[in-house]
Motif scaffolding. Structure first.
Motif, mmCIF file in Angstrom:
data_model
loop_
_atom_site.group_PDB
_atom_site.id
_atom_site.type_symbol
_atom_site.label_atom_id
_atom_site.label_comp_id
_atom_site.label_asym_id
_atom_site.label_seq_id
_atom_site.Cartn_x
_atom_site.Cartn_y
_atom_site.Cartn_z
ATOM 1 N N UNK A 18 -72.791 0.448 73.331
ATOM 2 C CA UNK A 18 -71.747 -0.586 73.378
ATOM 3 C C UNK A 18 -70.446 -0.017 73.932
ATOM 4 N N UNK A 19 -70.038 1.144 73.444
ATOM 5 C CA UNK A 19 -68.779 1.721 73.892
ATOM 6 C C UNK A 19 -68.855 2.183 75.349
ATOM 7 N N UNK A 20 -70.017 2.690 75.782
ATOM 8 C CA UNK A 20 -70.184 3.063 77.201
ATOM 9 C C UNK A 20 -70.039 1.840 78.086
ATOM 10 N N UNK A 29 -61.147 -0.043 75.082
ATOM 11 C CA UNK A 29 -61.995 -0.316 73.931
ATOM 12 C C UNK A 29 -61.239 -1.210 72.969
ATOM 13 N N UNK A 30 -61.912 -2.244 72.514
ATOM 14 C CA UNK A 30 -61.313 -3.205 71.605
ATOM 15 C C UNK A 30 -61.160 -2.580 70.217
ATOM 16 N N UNK A 83 -56.666 6.441 74.151
ATOM 17 C CA UNK A 83 -56.709 6.218 72.715
ATOM 18 C C UNK A 83 -58.097 5.743 72.296
ATOM 19 N N UNK A 84 -58.716 4.925 73.129
ATOM 20 C CA UNK A 84 -60.073 4.469 72.839
ATOM 21 C C UNK A 84 -61.065 5.623 72.820
ATOM 22 N N UNK A 85 -60.874 6.582 73.712
ATOM 23 C CA UNK A 85 -61.745 7.762 73.731
ATOM 24 C C UNK A 85 -61.567 8.581 72.455
ATOM 25 N N UNK A 86 -60.329 8.727 72.013
ATOM 26 C CA UNK A 86 -60.060 9.473 70.781
ATOM 27 C C UNK A 86 -60.672 8.756 69.576
ATOM 28 N N UNK A 87 -60.582 7.428 69.547
ATOM 29 C CA UNK A 87 -61.190 6.665 68.460
ATOM 30 C C UNK A 87 -62.712 6.769 68.510
ATOM 31 N N UNK A 88 -63.262 6.781 69.723
ATOM 32 C CA UNK A 88 -64.706 6.970 69.892
ATOM 33 C C UNK A 88 -65.142 8.307 69.285
ATOM 34 N N UNK A 137 -64.275 7.898 80.445
ATOM 35 C CA UNK A 137 -64.681 9.185 79.888
ATOM 36 C C UNK A 137 -65.930 9.109 79.010
ATOM 37 N N UNK A 138 -66.123 8.025 78.303
ATOM 38 C CA UNK A 138 -67.218 7.937 77.343
ATOM 39 C C UNK A 138 -68.593 8.110 77.994
ATOM 40 N N UNK A 139 -68.834 7.615 79.212
ATOM 41 C CA UNK A 139 -70.154 7.861 79.817
ATOM 42 C C UNK A 139 -70.492 9.350 79.973
#
Length: 156
Positions: A18-20, A29-30, A83-88, A137-139
């Protein structure tokens, strides 16, 4: 750690997919998705504790400390690391523990760095500027996280 359970592995796989998807599509990212994931992770931990399993407080503590450091870096660097990457990585750290989190971070940053160098070289050769370009970054975490899931599940 939760990654060694079937529930943790399913949670992490769905969470990663989902995050990817959202990172590739919108590069954002929500926050509601993060909060939902965090509450689902908390429910998994409560179930895990009720079955009589012990948790490694040291692993979770170091993982949380590392993730808080990433959050602080994201804010101070004006989201050089989103920030979304850090939360991930906060969710990943709480699921995988400190040792796996460090390996995932190491290989993810390495993969993103190699990709970025190739991308910069390509754009330079083509005569285009890439100063304002951003990459999701997440992928870059997906291959190493999938490997970690397979290894934790006993498939490797």
């Amino acid at each position: 750690m939760l990654i060694t359970t079937v529930y943790g592995q399913v949670f992490l796989l769905v969470f990663l997919l989902i995050f990817c998807f959202f990172d590739l599509k919108t590069m954002q990212l929500d926050l509601r998705l993060f909060l939902f994931s965090l509450s689902l992770l908390s429910a998994c931990y409560l179930f895990y504790l009720q079955t009589g399993h012990a948790l490694s407080g040291r692993e979770l503590g170091f993982a949380a400390l590392t993730c808080f450091s990433l959050l602080i870096f994201s804010v101070l660097s004006r989201e050089a690391l989103g920030l979304g990457d850090a939360l991930f990585f906060f969710i990943v750290g709480l699921t995988c523990g400190f040792t796996r989190l460090i390996l995932i971070l190491l290989f993810s940053f390495g993969g993103a760095g190699i990709f970025s160098l190739i991308f910069i070289a390509h754009e330079t050769i083509c005569g285009r500027s890439c100063k304002s370009k951003r990459i999701p970054f997440i992928p870059f975490t997906a291959p190493i996280l999938l490997f970690s899931l397979l290894q934790a599940g006993g498939f490797l």
